[in-house]
Scaffold this active site. Structure first.
Site, PDB file in Angstrom:
ATOM      1  N   TYR A 191      54.696   7.519  -0.275  1.00  0.00           N
ATOM      2  CA  TYR A 191      54.582   6.898  -1.352  1.00  0.00           C
ATOM      3  C   TYR A 191      54.853   5.465  -0.530  1.00  0.00           C
ATOM      4  CZ  TYR A 191      55.329  12.157  -3.122  1.00  0.00           C
ATOM      5  OH  TYR A 191      55.475  13.234  -4.039  1.00  0.00           O
TER       6      TYR A 191
ATOM      7  N   GLN B 143      58.417  23.959  -3.341  1.00  0.00           N
ATOM      8  CA  GLN B 143      57.780  22.795  -4.646  1.00  0.00           C
ATOM      9  C   GLN B 143      56.610  22.786  -4.278  1.00  0.00           C
ATOM     10  OE1 GLN B 143      57.524  18.172  -4.339  1.00  0.00           O
ATOM     11  NE2 GLN B 143      59.843  19.094  -4.468  1.00  0.00           N
TER      12      GLN B 143
END
Length: 335
Positions: free
Chosen positions: A54, A176
């Site tokens: 990220y 996830q």
């Protein structure tokens, strides 16, 4: 009061909302990111999610600074596998990369341990045993506490659990998957597999990258200050579909009739699934976070569930035949 939940079969308790930080270090200015982190902690949120890629590590640096004074409060999750670097072993599943990327994440986060590290995605042609062994060694060394998987199909969840059993280490504690009203495909295999093998489900994109806020009008150009308006690649190749935009408007109308926002309804719907431990919400602004936290007070009923089932069949996406190009179907290989 926050309804803390055990994550899978572990003894680790997490808040039902996980603070997603993909925007931190990029679209979200640092002072605002720090305010969001502090506010979330004051509200009882103890689960925070980032990844090594990220902002090319910028998110991890911001998160590390933001939680430094209250490190022990937080269940800190990050990810590995993806990489923006060039080179055959700069990314993926090798022991070389797993150890290198964890060491780099620890430096950026300014901490000596990571609570939870996820495989960010599946690498179809790489063996799973090697990274699981490397993670086990890092757990023994005290640099990791737990591990999990992200974007793994049901059979791969089973395989990782079986590998952990064979290696004599603890199984992963979290899965996830992408999961929201307009993409329910995780219900078919990923969620049941996670439950069976003792993984808590920490779903991401509960608002379908903003589509389920109802802010996008079908047939109209998106506003320039939105994710779609900025030309974000992921939303344009995944959630930006006519069927999803139309469904979002129906959800918004239903939510208004209940006296709540569409985003509140969409997030509450994800959390209303007993197989879901927590949902990741990724605010760009402090106002976004303020809207997400409201969903914890929203209670849905059988009528709400029936509406969603009518709009999108359980286990399916809004659009017939849709497959996320980032996670392609593996079951056909042409001769």
């Amino acid at each position: 009061m926050v309804d803390y939940r055990y994550l899978g079969r572990s003894a680790l308790k997490v808040s039902p909302l996980s603070l997603g930080t993909m925007m931190f270090g990029q679209q979200t200015p640092n002072p605002e990111a720090f305010r969001i982190i502090d506010k979330a902690r004051e509200q009882g949120i103890n689960f925070i999610d980032t990844a090594d890629v990220y902002g090319d590590g910028a998110s991890e640096r911001v998160v590390g600074q933001g939680i430094k004074s209250s490190r022990d409060h937080w269940v800190l999750a990050t990810k590995f596998v993806n990489s923006g670097k060039k080179g055959p072993n700069l990314g993926g599943y090798s022991r070389k990369w797993v150890i290198e990327t964890v060491e780099n994440s620890l430096k950026r986060l300014g901490t000596d341990y990571i609570d939870l590290i996820y495989f960010h995605r599946a690498v179809f042609d790489a063996p799973l045993e090697e990274p699981v062994r490397a993670i086990a060694d890092l757990i023994r060394a005290g640099k990791l506490r737990y591990f999990g998987v992200s974007n793994f199909r049901g059979w791969r969840i089973a395989e990782v659990a079986q590998l952990a059993d064979q290696l004599g280490i603890d199984r992963p504690i979290a899965s996830q998957p992408l999961y929201n009203i307009v993409n329910r495909t995780a219900e078919a295999e990923q969620l049941p597999a996670a439950q069976h093998y003792g993984l808590g489900v920490v779903s991401y994109s509960p608002l379908a990258r903003g589509v389920l806020t109802g802010k996008y009008q079908p047939g109209q150009e998106p506003a320039a200050d939105t994710r779609a308006g900025r030309g974000d690649k992921r939303i344009l190749e995944t959630e930006w579909r006519p069927e999803s935009l139309a469904i979002a408007q129906e959800i918004a109308a239903h939510a208004r009739a209940k006296g709540i926002d569409a985003a509140d309804f969409a997030l509450a719907w994800v959390l209303n699934n007993q197989l879901v431990s927590a949902a990741i919400t990724g605010p760009r602004t402090e106002a976004h976070w303020d809207s997400y936290i409201r969903a914890l007070d929203v209670k849905l009923d059988a009528e709400d569930e029936a509406l969603v089932d009518r709009l999108v069949a359980p286990g399916h996406a809004s659009t017939h035949g849709f497959t996320d190009p980032g996670h392609p179907v593996e079951g056909r290989v042409a001769r």
